[in-house]
Design a protein around this motif. Structure first.
Motif, PDB file in Angstrom:
ATOM      1  N   LEU A  62       0.877  -1.166   0.000  1.00 38.78           N
ATOM      2  CA  LEU A  62       0.000   0.000   0.000  1.00 38.78           C
ATOM      3  C   LEU A  62       0.918   1.222   0.000  1.00 38.78           C
ATOM      4  O   LEU A  62       1.540   1.530   1.017  1.00 38.78           O
ATOM      5  CB  LEU A  62      -0.913  -0.006   1.232  1.00 38.78           C
ATOM      6  CG  LEU A  62      -1.706  -1.302   1.464  1.00 38.78           C
ATOM      7  CD1 LEU A  62      -2.603  -1.164   2.694  1.00 38.78           C
ATOM      8  CD2 LEU A  62      -2.538  -1.655   0.241  1.00 38.78           C
ATOM      9  N   ASP A  63       1.021   1.834  -1.146  1.00 40.42           N
ATOM     10  CA  ASP A  63       2.027   2.873  -1.341  1.00 40.42           C
ATOM     11  C   ASP A  63       1.444   4.249  -0.997  1.00 40.42           C
ATOM     12  O   ASP A  63       0.450   4.652  -1.592  1.00 40.42           O
ATOM     13  CB  ASP A  63       2.453   2.824  -2.817  1.00 40.42           C
ATOM     14  CG  ASP A  63       3.829   3.401  -3.035  1.00 40.42           C
ATOM     15  OD1 ASP A  63       4.487   3.775  -2.047  1.00 40.42           O
ATOM     16  OD2 ASP A  63       4.240   3.487  -4.200  1.00 40.42           O
ATOM     17  N   VAL A  64       2.060   4.921  -0.030  1.00 42.00           N
ATOM     18  CA  VAL A  64       1.591   6.257   0.383  1.00 42.00           C
ATOM     19  C   VAL A  64       2.817   7.122   0.654  1.00 42.00           C
ATOM     20  O   VAL A  64       3.797   6.651   1.237  1.00 42.00           O
ATOM     21  CB  VAL A  64       0.758   6.180   1.687  1.00 42.00           C
ATOM     22  CG1 VAL A  64       0.186   7.549   2.043  1.00 42.00           C
ATOM     23  CG2 VAL A  64      -0.389   5.180   1.568  1.00 42.00           C
ATOM     24  N   GLU A  65       2.768   8.381   0.210  1.00 43.89           N
ATOM     25  CA  GLU A  65       3.954   9.223   0.410  1.00 43.89           C
ATOM     26  C   GLU A  65       3.982   9.799   1.834  1.00 43.89           C
ATOM     27  O   GLU A  65       2.962   9.876   2.519  1.00 43.89           O
ATOM     28  CB  GLU A  65       4.073  10.281  -0.689  1.00 43.89           C
ATOM     29  CG  GLU A  65       2.820  11.099  -0.906  1.00 43.89           C
ATOM     30  CD  GLU A  65       2.957  12.464  -0.298  1.00 43.89           C
ATOM     31  OE1 GLU A  65       4.090  12.905  -0.131  1.00 43.89           O
ATOM     32  OE2 GLU A  65       1.920  13.082   0.024  1.00 43.89           O
ATOM     33  N   VAL A  66       5.200  10.214   2.221  1.00 47.46           N
ATOM     34  CA  VAL A  66       5.464  10.477   3.635  1.00 47.46           C
ATOM     35  C   VAL A  66       4.598  11.585   4.244  1.00 47.46           C
ATOM     36  O   VAL A  66       4.145  11.463   5.382  1.00 47.46           O
ATOM     37  CB  VAL A  66       6.976  10.695   3.900  1.00 47.46           C
ATOM     38  CG1 VAL A  66       7.488  11.929   3.184  1.00 47.46           C
ATOM     39  CG2 VAL A  66       7.266  10.778   5.388  1.00 47.46           C
ATOM     40  N   ASP A  67       4.340  12.658   3.503  1.00 47.22           N
ATOM     41  CA  ASP A  67       3.565  13.757   4.106  1.00 47.22           C
ATOM     42  C   ASP A  67       2.129  13.333   4.392  1.00 47.22           C
ATOM     43  O   ASP A  67       1.538  13.726   5.398  1.00 47.22           O
ATOM     44  CB  ASP A  67       3.600  15.006   3.214  1.00 47.22           C
ATOM     45  CG  ASP A  67       4.994  15.636   3.215  1.00 47.22           C
ATOM     46  OD1 ASP A  67       5.706  15.494   4.243  1.00 47.22           O
ATOM     47  OD2 ASP A  67       5.391  16.233   2.201  1.00 47.22           O
TER      48      ASP A  67
ATOM     49  N   ALA B  18       4.960  -9.770  -5.802  1.00 47.24           N
ATOM     50  CA  ALA B  18       4.736  -8.428  -5.238  1.00 47.24           C
ATOM     51  C   ALA B  18       3.793  -7.608  -6.119  1.00 47.24           C
ATOM     52  O   ALA B  18       3.872  -7.646  -7.348  1.00 47.24           O
ATOM     53  CB  ALA B  18       6.069  -7.707  -5.082  1.00 47.24           C
ATOM     54  N   HIS B  19       2.880  -6.907  -5.463  1.00 42.52           N
ATOM     55  CA  HIS B  19       1.912  -6.050  -6.151  1.00 42.52           C
ATOM     56  C   HIS B  19       1.900  -4.697  -5.466  1.00 42.52           C
ATOM     57  O   HIS B  19       2.013  -4.615  -4.251  1.00 42.52           O
ATOM     58  CB  HIS B  19       0.504  -6.636  -6.064  1.00 42.52           C
ATOM     59  CG  HIS B  19       0.419  -8.027  -6.597  1.00 42.52           C
ATOM     60  ND1 HIS B  19       0.048  -8.302  -7.891  1.00 42.52           N
ATOM     61  CD2 HIS B  19       0.687  -9.218  -6.001  1.00 42.52           C
ATOM     62  CE1 HIS B  19       0.085  -9.609  -8.074  1.00 42.52           C
ATOM     63  NE2 HIS B  19       0.465 -10.191  -6.951  1.00 42.52           N
ATOM     64  N   ARG B  20       1.669  -3.646  -6.249  1.00 46.47           N
ATOM     65  CA  ARG B  20       1.598  -2.305  -5.681  1.00 46.47           C
ATOM     66  C   ARG B  20       0.201  -1.732  -5.872  1.00 46.47           C
ATOM     67  O   ARG B  20      -0.372  -1.833  -6.958  1.00 46.47           O
ATOM     68  CB  ARG B  20       2.621  -1.399  -6.386  1.00 46.47           C
ATOM     69  CG  ARG B  20       2.636   0.005  -5.873  1.00 46.47           C
ATOM     70  CD  ARG B  20       3.404   0.956  -6.771  1.00 46.47           C
ATOM     71  NE  ARG B  20       3.113   2.326  -6.396  1.00 46.47           N
ATOM     72  CZ  ARG B  20       2.041   2.997  -6.767  1.00 46.47           C
ATOM     73  NH1 ARG B  20       1.141   2.441  -7.565  1.00 46.47           N
ATOM     74  NH2 ARG B  20       1.840   4.236  -6.356  1.00 46.47           N
ATOM     75  N   VAL B  21      -0.324  -1.155  -4.796  1.00 40.49           N
ATOM     76  CA  VAL B  21      -1.622  -0.484  -4.866  1.00 40.49           C
ATOM     77  C   VAL B  21      -1.408   0.941  -4.362  1.00 40.49           C
ATOM     78  O   VAL B  21      -0.642   1.168  -3.425  1.00 40.49           O
ATOM     79  CB  VAL B  21      -2.662  -1.218  -3.972  1.00 40.49           C
ATOM     80  CG1 VAL B  21      -3.949  -0.424  -3.862  1.00 40.49           C
ATOM     81  CG2 VAL B  21      -2.933  -2.623  -4.501  1.00 40.49           C
ATOM     82  N   ASP B  22      -2.109   1.903  -4.974  1.00 42.10           N
ATOM     83  CA  ASP B  22      -2.018   3.286  -4.519  1.00 42.10           C
ATOM     84  C   ASP B  22      -2.788   3.433  -3.205  1.00 42.10           C
ATOM     85  O   ASP B  22      -4.017   3.467  -3.192  1.00 42.10           O
ATOM     86  CB  ASP B  22      -2.603   4.204  -5.609  1.00 42.10           C
ATOM     87  CG  ASP B  22      -2.547   5.671  -5.212  1.00 42.10           C
ATOM     88  OD1 ASP B  22      -2.159   5.975  -4.058  1.00 42.10           O
ATOM     89  OD2 ASP B  22      -2.889   6.518  -6.061  1.00 42.10           O
TER      90      ASP B  22
END
Ligand code: ADP
Length: 195
Positions: free
Chosen positions: A114-119, A167-171
């Protein structure tokens, strides 16, 4: 068995998605963070040992974490699948999980990042801190340390599973419902191969 690793930085929504998967599939949910917090609330020796690491935003040492995880997995020999949430967080933990799965004649079927940016993470966790009762959710520097530990120690685990084609990436900045739909699509596709 169908076993999933929910992967991602702190505050990426792993716990929320794990809850939704448990409702749908009756999987066993193992969150090492929840396990440590339970030990902490009961003031056990393990809880006391984990507290200083957790409060500072550092990882609990591998030997401690692995022993706790292994015990929980061994207590549940007959589940349709396991959702690993917050484990593995280091390469040695990933190697251990591999051994553990092999011992059970089982395997990890998918790792979902679950890809999320730091801010976004900082904002989300500070918001959650108002009600979570978690000491590690209150201070921005601790949250940033947790994120840095994810980047430095945990993110290489993604590559390990990526090389295996798992491996899979989700926004992870999408709504919980949207993320859930993406996970369903991944699991639907994967489970045809291995269920
Ligand atoms: P988050 O994903 O929001 O950081 P967790 O509940 O997964 O929250 O973890 C909280 C804390 O528990 C971590 O910062 C760390 O100190 C400890 N912890 C949880 N899982 C592990 C693990 N697999 N290895 C080492 N430490 C862990």
């Amino acid at each position: 068995m169908y076993n999933i690793i929910l992967f991602g930085p702190p505050g990426s929504g792993k716990g929320t998605q794990a809850g939704l998967l448990v409702d749908k599939h009756n999987f066993l949910h193992i969150s090492t963070g929840d396990m440590f917090r339970e030990e902490l609330s009961r003031n056990t020796p393990l809880g006391k040992e984990a507290r200083s690491y957790m409060d500072a935003g550092h990882l609990v040492p591998d030997e401690v974490t692995i022993a706790m995880l292994r015990k929980r997995v061994d207590q549940h020999p007959d589940v349709p699948g396991i959702i690993f949430d917050g484990f593995p967080r280091t390469d040695p933990q990933a190697a251990e999980l591999n051994d553990l799965m092999r011992e059970r004649d089982s395997q990890i079927n998918a790792l979902i990042l679950l890809d999320v940016e730091v801010d976004t993470i900082v904002t989300r966790i500070l918001g959650r801190g108002a009600t979570s009762g978690r000491a590690d959710d209150l201070k921005e520097d601790v949250i940033r340390t947790r994120y840095e530990n994810f980047v430095n120690y945990t993110s290489p685990v993604y590559d390990f599973y990526d090389e295996l084609g798992l491996a899979h990436r989700v926004d992870g900045s999408l709504t919980p419902e949207e993320v859930s739909r993406e996970i369903d699509a991944i699991i639907g596709r994967e489970s045809k191969d291995s269920l």
